[in-house]
Each structure stands twice: as C-alpha cells, then as structure tokens.
Design a protein around this motif. Structure first.
Motif, mmCIF file in Angstrom:
data_model
loop_
_atom_site.group_PDB
_atom_site.id
_atom_site.type_symbol
_atom_site.label_atom_id
_atom_site.label_comp_id
_atom_site.label_asym_id
_atom_site.label_seq_id
_atom_site.Cartn_x
_atom_site.Cartn_y
_atom_site.Cartn_z
ATOM 1 N N ILE A 7 5.503 4.372 5.584
ATOM 2 C CA ILE A 7 4.314 3.771 5.008
ATOM 3 C C ILE A 7 3.499 4.851 4.314
ATOM 4 O O ILE A 7 3.452 6.000 4.758
ATOM 5 C CB ILE A 7 3.461 3.021 6.050
ATOM 6 C CG1 ILE A 7 2.906 3.960 7.121
ATOM 7 C CG2 ILE A 7 4.282 1.909 6.701
ATOM 8 C CD1 ILE A 7 1.884 3.306 8.038
ATOM 9 N N ARG A 8 2.867 4.463 3.206
ATOM 10 C CA ARG A 8 1.950 5.341 2.489
ATOM 11 C C ARG A 8 0.525 5.008 2.928
ATOM 12 O O ARG A 8 0.173 3.835 3.071
ATOM 13 C CB ARG A 8 2.106 5.152 0.989
ATOM 14 C CG ARG A 8 3.457 5.639 0.460
ATOM 15 C CD ARG A 8 3.458 7.137 0.227
ATOM 16 N NE ARG A 8 4.798 7.644 -0.071
ATOM 17 C CZ ARG A 8 5.038 8.904 -0.432
ATOM 18 N NH1 ARG A 8 4.024 9.763 -0.555
ATOM 19 N NH2 ARG A 8 6.270 9.304 -0.666
ATOM 20 N N THR A 55 0.394 1.427 1.540
ATOM 21 C CA THR A 55 1.060 0.260 2.128
ATOM 22 C C THR A 55 0.003 -0.686 2.686
ATOM 23 O O THR A 55 -0.897 -0.263 3.418
ATOM 24 C CB THR A 55 2.011 0.705 3.254
ATOM 25 O OG1 THR A 55 2.963 1.626 2.727
ATOM 26 C CG2 THR A 55 2.718 -0.490 3.878
ATOM 27 N N LEU A 58 1.363 -4.888 6.261
ATOM 28 C CA LEU A 58 2.608 -4.768 7.021
ATOM 29 C C LEU A 58 2.309 -4.975 8.495
ATOM 30 O O LEU A 58 1.276 -4.517 9.003
ATOM 31 C CB LEU A 58 3.212 -3.381 6.819
ATOM 32 C CG LEU A 58 4.498 -3.083 7.617
ATOM 33 C CD1 LEU A 58 5.659 -3.941 7.117
ATOM 34 C CD2 LEU A 58 4.853 -1.607 7.526
ATOM 35 N N ASN A 109 -3.136 -2.225 8.479
ATOM 36 C CA ASN A 109 -1.829 -2.746 8.870
ATOM 37 C C ASN A 109 -1.819 -3.039 10.367
ATOM 38 O O ASN A 109 -2.499 -2.377 11.149
ATOM 39 C CB ASN A 109 -0.723 -1.743 8.527
ATOM 40 C CG ASN A 109 -0.619 -1.511 7.036
ATOM 41 O OD1 ASN A 109 -0.383 -2.441 6.270
ATOM 42 N ND2 ASN A 109 -0.825 -0.265 6.616
ATOM 43 N N THR A 182 3.052 -8.294 1.639
ATOM 44 C CA THR A 182 3.124 -6.877 1.989
ATOM 45 C C THR A 182 3.487 -6.093 0.735
ATOM 46 O O THR A 182 4.287 -6.541 -0.076
ATOM 47 C CB THR A 182 4.190 -6.668 3.063
ATOM 48 O OG1 THR A 182 3.837 -7.435 4.222
ATOM 49 C CG2 THR A 182 4.334 -5.213 3.440
ATOM 50 N N VAL A 185 5.805 -0.754 1.041
ATOM 51 C CA VAL A 185 6.501 -0.218 2.205
ATOM 52 C C VAL A 185 7.886 0.241 1.755
ATOM 53 O O VAL A 185 8.468 -0.307 0.808
ATOM 54 C CB VAL A 185 6.605 -1.265 3.338
ATOM 55 C CG1 VAL A 185 7.433 -2.467 2.942
ATOM 56 C CG2 VAL A 185 7.151 -0.632 4.614
ATOM 57 N N ASN A 236 8.711 -3.635 -3.033
ATOM 58 C CA ASN A 236 8.931 -2.670 -1.956
ATOM 59 C C ASN A 236 10.204 -1.873 -2.219
ATOM 60 O O ASN A 236 11.183 -2.397 -2.758
ATOM 61 C CB ASN A 236 9.005 -3.399 -0.616
ATOM 62 C CG ASN A 236 7.695 -4.086 -0.281
ATOM 63 O OD1 ASN A 236 6.646 -3.451 -0.241
ATOM 64 N ND2 ASN A 236 7.756 -5.393 -0.064
#
Length: 246
Positions: A7-8, A55, A58, A109, A182, A185, A236
């Motif tokens: 994840i960012r 991200t 998620l 998230n 989402t 990711v 994604n």
C-alpha cells in the motif's frame, strides 16, 4: 496467495508506527524497514508519490493466532490513539467461527486482526476486500489471470455483490460491488516458473487490459526478480513474480 501486497501511504512514518503497533500485538514483526519499503513478509508500506498515489478504501485482514490476539491488536491500536472500526467479536455473517477486530489506519483503510479455524499456515495476510466499480468486469479480469496466478474462484454464498478468489491454502481476496472503489493497491502473486509470468502478461494484455510492465528481470529489487505487471479495471497494479530463490 500473495507474494506481497503493497500500500502507498501519505506519511510513511505515521503508517509504519500504526502497523508496527498493531502487528507487534499479534506477533508479526518487521522483516525490512530500510530503503523504500517497510515490510512484514507479505505486506508492505511505501511512501506515496505523484505517480504512485495513496491507497484508499482497502480492507486487509491479518491472521491472528488466537482470539486473545485479536483483542491485543485492537487494544494496542486504541491505546495508541488510532480509530476504532469494529470491536473484537464473532462475525457469523463471515463464518461460524470467524472472530475479528477492526481499526482504521492513518489513511482510513480498514485493518483487521482475524482468527478462525481455517487460518493460512504461513501468511500474515488472511484476506483482502477490494471494492470495485464494476463487479462483472473485475471478475473477468481475475478469471483471465487466475491460471497463471494460482487463483480459483470461491463460493459467493448469499452475497451476489461479492466474488471471492482463493489459493490452495485458503488465503483469499474478495471483489466487492458498491461504494467508491479501492484504488492504488499493488497485488503480487508468486510463481516458481517464468512461463507463468509470461502467460499472465499475455493473457491480460491479449484480453485488452493495460500493460504496466513487460516480463523481465527487475534487478533493482534483487538479482533474479522476474515479474510482469498489468492494471486491473480499477487501475490497481497486479503482478506475477518469480524470485528465482531455492
């Protein structure tokens, strides 16, 4: 199932503190905290950039060794000031023996510690929930790559707005319709055969999905790292990788 999920994050130090706090509570310790990534084996955190945004939306469920560990995860997060997203307890809608507790990470998230009778034997990640803008389109994409990524469809049960995919050890991710999808990711699936890397990329791009990196060695990760990348219908980043490690 997952070689790794990355994840960012908007603030790497803040997210690293969150995941270190809650994962330590269930016995999951960092495997790398140097360079670009903070990693806990199959889960990683990296700083977002202009071309690799944060991200969002998620849900990630981490495998807890006991119900007591689920409570420890949740209590450690609350004690450190993180946001509750669901107190520890049974969730019979997910399974008769399903026991989970939920928090929100610094970017919103959903992070969960979960215990049930069919835990993955080696993975830290038990499951993901990925919201999608078009369930049928997302299922077609993951069906296309499934033979090369070691995936198979799971049962939907009474949930027509959800489709689960599993591996042989019952690690899973679910595609979920409804709400904002989402985004951003990175999912990487392992193989020990370069033919799967090529087959994955050819199947996806041949079906019209977007290339994000042709098959080849990525020595910047380590010598022998051989992967390919495509984008799923919601953008994604999906990878199949062979590490060429004995």
């Amino acid at each position: 199932m997952f070689d790794h999920v990355t994840i960012r994050v908007s603030d790497r130090a803040a997210s690293q503190r969150f995941y270190r706090t809650v994962l330590d509570a269930i016995g999951v310790t960092p495997t790398n905290e140097r360079g670009e990534y903070s990693e806990w084996d199959d889960f990683g955190v990296a700083q977002a950039t202009d071309d690799k945004p944060v991200t969002r939306r998620l849900h990630i469920g981490f495998a807890a060794p006991s119900r007591e560990a689920v409570h420890a995860f949740h209590e450690a997060g609350l004690a450190a000031g993180y946001r509750d997203d669901g107190a520890p307890g049974p969730r019979p809608e997910y399974g008769p023996d399903y026991y989970g507790g939920f928090l929100l990470d610094p970017d919103g998230n959903s992070a969960e510690a979960v215990h049930h009778d069919d835990m993955p034997p080696r993975a830290n990640i038990d499951h993901l929930w990925i919201r999608v803008s078009d369930l049928d389109a997302a299922v077609r994409f993951y069906d296309a790559i499934a033979p090369h990524a070691g995936l198979r469809r799971g049962a939907t049960g009474s949930e027509p707005r959800r489709q689960q995919f599993l591996d042989a050890e019952h690690v899973s991710f679910s595609l979920v319709a409804g709400g904002e999808p989402t985004e951003h990711v990175h999912l990487a699936f392992p193989t020990d055969d370069d033919a799967d890397v090529h087959g994955f990329h050819a199947a996806a791009t041949g079906a019209g999905y977007r290339d994000n990196g042709a098959p080849g060695e990525r020595r910047e990760y380590h010598p022998g790292y051989y992967g390919a990348f495509v984008l799923d219908p919601d953008g994604n980043n999906v990878e199949v990788v062979n590490h060429h490690r004995s």
